[in-house]
Design a protein around this motif. Structure first.
Motif, mmCIF file in Angstrom:
data_model
loop_
_atom_site.group_PDB
_atom_site.id
_atom_site.type_symbol
_atom_site.label_atom_id
_atom_site.label_comp_id
_atom_site.label_asym_id
_atom_site.label_seq_id
_atom_site.Cartn_x
_atom_site.Cartn_y
_atom_site.Cartn_z
ATOM 1 N N VAL A 301 0.877 -1.161 0.000
ATOM 2 C CA VAL A 301 0.000 0.000 0.000
ATOM 3 C C VAL A 301 0.917 1.213 0.000
ATOM 4 C CG1 VAL A 301 -1.802 1.264 1.231
ATOM 5 C CG2 VAL A 301 -1.729 -1.244 1.330
ATOM 6 N N GLY A 302 0.917 1.964 -1.084
ATOM 7 C CA GLY A 302 1.803 3.123 -1.140
ATOM 8 C C GLY A 302 1.851 3.734 -2.523
ATOM 9 N N ASP A 303 2.714 4.715 -2.665
ATOM 10 C CA ASP A 303 2.820 5.487 -3.890
ATOM 11 C C ASP A 303 3.709 4.757 -4.896
ATOM 12 O OD1 ASP A 303 3.275 7.320 -5.882
ATOM 13 O OD2 ASP A 303 3.696 8.996 -4.527
ATOM 14 N N ALA A 304 3.114 4.362 -6.006
ATOM 15 C CA ALA A 304 3.861 3.609 -7.018
ATOM 16 C C ALA A 304 5.087 4.375 -7.508
ATOM 17 C CB ALA A 304 2.942 3.296 -8.205
ATOM 18 N N PHE A 305 4.969 5.704 -7.536
ATOM 19 C CA PHE A 305 6.085 6.510 -8.054
ATOM 20 C C PHE A 305 7.305 6.426 -7.142
ATOM 21 C CE2 PHE A 305 2.364 7.965 -10.161
ATOM 22 C CZ PHE A 305 2.771 8.333 -11.424
ATOM 23 N N GLU A 306 7.074 6.120 -5.865
ATOM 24 C CA GLU A 306 8.191 5.965 -4.931
ATOM 25 C C GLU A 306 8.670 4.513 -4.845
ATOM 26 O OE1 GLU A 306 6.719 9.447 -1.810
ATOM 27 O OE2 GLU A 306 6.772 7.351 -1.171
ATOM 28 N N GLY B 230 6.502 5.201 5.490
ATOM 29 C CA GLY B 230 7.479 6.262 5.264
ATOM 30 C C GLY B 230 8.775 5.790 4.636
ATOM 31 N N ASN B 231 8.892 4.498 4.377
ATOM 32 C CA ASN B 231 10.124 4.004 3.767
ATOM 33 C C ASN B 231 9.808 3.094 2.576
ATOM 34 O OD1 ASN B 231 12.634 3.053 3.126
ATOM 35 N ND2 ASN B 231 13.248 2.625 5.254
ATOM 36 N N PRO B 232 9.442 3.706 1.427
ATOM 37 C CA PRO B 232 9.042 2.901 0.258
ATOM 38 C C PRO B 232 10.163 1.996 -0.240
ATOM 39 C CG PRO B 232 9.228 5.251 -0.322
ATOM 40 C CD PRO B 232 9.341 5.159 1.173
ATOM 41 N N THR B 233 11.401 2.431 -0.098
ATOM 42 C CA THR B 233 12.523 1.602 -0.573
ATOM 43 C C THR B 233 12.590 0.301 0.212
ATOM 44 O OG1 THR B 233 13.712 3.605 -1.144
ATOM 45 C CG2 THR B 233 15.011 1.586 -1.003
ATOM 46 N N HIS B 234 12.387 0.404 1.522
ATOM 47 C CA HIS B 234 12.419 -0.793 2.346
ATOM 48 C C HIS B 234 11.301 -1.753 1.951
ATOM 49 C CE1 HIS B 234 11.562 -3.264 5.945
ATOM 50 N NE2 HIS B 234 12.886 -3.379 5.927
ATOM 51 N N ALA B 235 10.104 -1.197 1.745
ATOM 52 C CA ALA B 235 8.966 -2.045 1.349
ATOM 53 C C ALA B 235 9.234 -2.706 0.001
ATOM 54 C CB ALA B 235 7.693 -1.204 1.293
#
Lengths: 321, 250
Positions: A301-306, B230-235
């Motif tokens: 669940v999150g922003d695909a761009f990131e 808050g940490n998309p890279t980790h996910a």
């Protein structure tokens, strides 16, 4: 039981869905023969000799230099009679799905399209195929002595077994008429360097959440890292961001890849119908309530761009390039 | 030009499918039926050809009385008349047979239909009609040009397109991309109610397949959904790890 498998070729090579159909034939059990119908058959016969089959039955005519589905249908029916085939299997490709119903009509046989599984019940074959674009599946039995099935690509392993003994090769004469050639394929124009969503093992699809066609480089990069085809939701196609040929869903392609990655796709009923038979499903979406998550194996669940750039890098690393 | 368009009446794409009590068919309760979306492309192509070359567009379907709604929708788009072939259809073979019986006496120059109906998805009708009517056919067609008694059809295939030369009379099965179907205007919807719809009785031979059961696919999913926190890279790294180590797809 005598099973005949049609060998479809493209540019002189036997296609993978035909090799998968050979595996399906062995799973059904019986004597497996293959049919080759072409203008120039020598290279195909050589390829067929290394297949795990008992016989190779060939029909040839110079007019077949341009594929014709009616002419091929007549020839395949003739070969099936010659082989005393009880079952005819054809890979459910664009060509196969046009050919199989013709052969069924010619042999007065019942036909089940796009079979995903075969089962046996009291000695009878029960064939299951998805209907309503995969929202349901229908199991059928064929009530005629001869039975025709097309097998959906990607579900059986391509047969690579060597034959116990070299298969016999037999030629069949077909009484083609000029009327059989009133429709001829003059040319095959391949889209350069792109994997087709319909036959891809891995698919990365984007939807409305990608916000615009200019952002598709992110989808293409991830697809590149996976060695995947790119797909799109109906919303993305209707908005003109992507071509119809990439659309996955009920009025697009119904796909069964090993891995399906849905990015920015909420998961409308018609989309889920087209991809829910994928082996593993990954969803990336901002909205944690998006229906796509309910059928996903893995997701973020999150922003695909990131998420997409680091995911692309990591997949590249894991795949060793 | 005498153009025949075969249409079918199918559940809307937004419809959820529920299995009926007999475990062999769908529960029609709450299901909205529409003109098969691929048939809309066939109707549109027929109308454009008629307007260019003059002639008539006849829409034909097989089914019970309610299937007439699909004909009415095609008439509202602009087709001239309809034929309802009444008959119980147990499989695609029977549908193709009843269509062929109805089409044979009509001396069609061109028979158009959608590449598949979005209910059973079999793509069987066009090739079966081709054999039953002894006419050439091109399926999954995304481009069509007609020149006298010859046509060029572009067929969508895996990884590209085939260019097919075909002689008229012939059968063309439409794929998305062939055209953009029009929406019926209100005056045309009103006019459609006055257009003639003939009813004939179909007489198919025995069905060649028999439904054993209809089920809804059930697949257990791992359903491991991560939050980015808050940490998309980790996910992203964790997702890649799971695909590699657990799902073993990379």
């Amino acid at each position: 039981m005598n099973i005949l498998v049609y060998l479809e070729d493209r540019n002189g090579q036997i296609r993978k869905p035909s090799l998968e159909a050979i595996s399906a034939a062995h799973a059904l059990g019986g004597t497996v023969s293959v049919a080759i119908i072409a203008a120039d058959t020598s290279a195909l016969i050589e390829q067929a000799k290394s297949l795990n089959v008992s016989s190779v039955i060939v029909a040839s005519d110079a007019r077949m230099a341009n594929y014709s589905s009616r002419a091929t249908g007549r020839a395949l029916a003739a070969i099936a009679r010659e082989a005393k085939a009880d079952v005819i299997l054809i890979g459910a490709t664009g060509r196969g799905k046009d050919l199989a119903p013709r052969v069924a009509v010619r042999l007065e046989a019942g036909y089940v399209p796009e079979v995903t599984t075969f089962a046996s019940e009291g000695g009878e074959i029960i064939a299951t195929h998805p209907v309503y674009a995969g929202k349901a599946q229908m199991s059928l039995k064929v009530t005629t002595p001869v039975k025709v099935f097309s097998t959906r690509p990607n579900l059986w392993k391509a047969s690579k077994d060597a034959p116990a003994a070299e298969p016999t090769v037999q030629n069949v004469t077909v009484d083609w008429s000029d009327a059989d050639f009133k429709e001829r394929t003059k040319e095959l124009v391949l889209s350069q360097g792109k994997i087709d969503v319909a036959e891809a093992d891995i698919i990365v699809s984007g939807g409305r959440g990608m916000r615009g066609p200019e952002n598709w480089t992110l989808i293409e990069s991830l697809a590149g890292a996976f060695g995947a085809a790119t797909g799109a939701s109906r919303a993305a196609v209707d908005a003109g961001w992507r071509p119809h040929s990439e659309q996955v869903g009920q009025t697009g392609k119904t796909v069964s890849p090993t891995l399906y990655v849905a990015v920015g796709i909420s998961g409308a009923v018609q989309h889920l119908a087209g991809m829910s038979s994928a082996k593993t499903i990954v969803a990336i979406n901002k909205d944690e309530n998006a229906p796509i998550f309910s059928i996903a194996d893995y997701g973020i669940v999150g922003d695909a761009f990131e998420i997409l750039p680091p995911l692309t890098e990591e997949i590249k690393k894991l795949r060793g390039h | 030009m005498n153009i025949i368009v075969c249409v079918s009446h199918v559940p809307d794409t937004t419809t959820r499918i529920n299995v009926a009590g007999d475990a062999k068919s769908i529960d029609p309760a709450g299901v909205k039926f529409i003109l098969n979306p691929y048939d809309e492309l066939a109707v549109e192509e027929a109308l454009r050809l008629r307007d260019k070359m003059k002639g008539e567009v006849t829409v034909i379907t097989v089914g019970a009385d309610n299937a007439k709604e699909a004909i009415r929708q095609a008439l509202a788009m602009g087709a001239d008349k309809g034929i309802l072939v009444k008959g119980e259809k147990k499989d695609s073979w029977q549908v193709a047979e009843m269509l062929a019986q109805a089409i044979k006496p009509l001396n069609a120059d061109l028979i158009l239909l959608g590449k598949q109906s979005i209910d059973f998805d079999g793509m069987e009708i066009a090739p079966m009609l081709s054999e039953l009517l002894d006419l050439p056919a091109a399926t999954v067609v995304v481009g069509l040009t007609i020149d006298g008694n010859k046509a060029t059809a572009e067929k969508e295939v895996e990884g590209g397109r085939e260019v097919i030369e075909i002689e008229l009379p012939c059968i063309i099965a439409a794929q998305k991309g062939l055209n953009d179907p029009r929406y019926p205007s209100l005056p045309n919807i009103m006019k459609a109610k006055q257009k003639p719809v003939q009813e004939i009785q179909g007489a198919p031979s025995a069905a060649r397949t028999e439904v054993v059961q209809l089920t809804k696919p059930e697949k257990k999913r791992a359903n491991k959904i991560l939050k980015t926190d808050g940490n998309p890279t980790h996910a992203a790294h964790e997702l890649a790890r799971m695909l590699h180590e657990e799902a073993k797809v990379i």
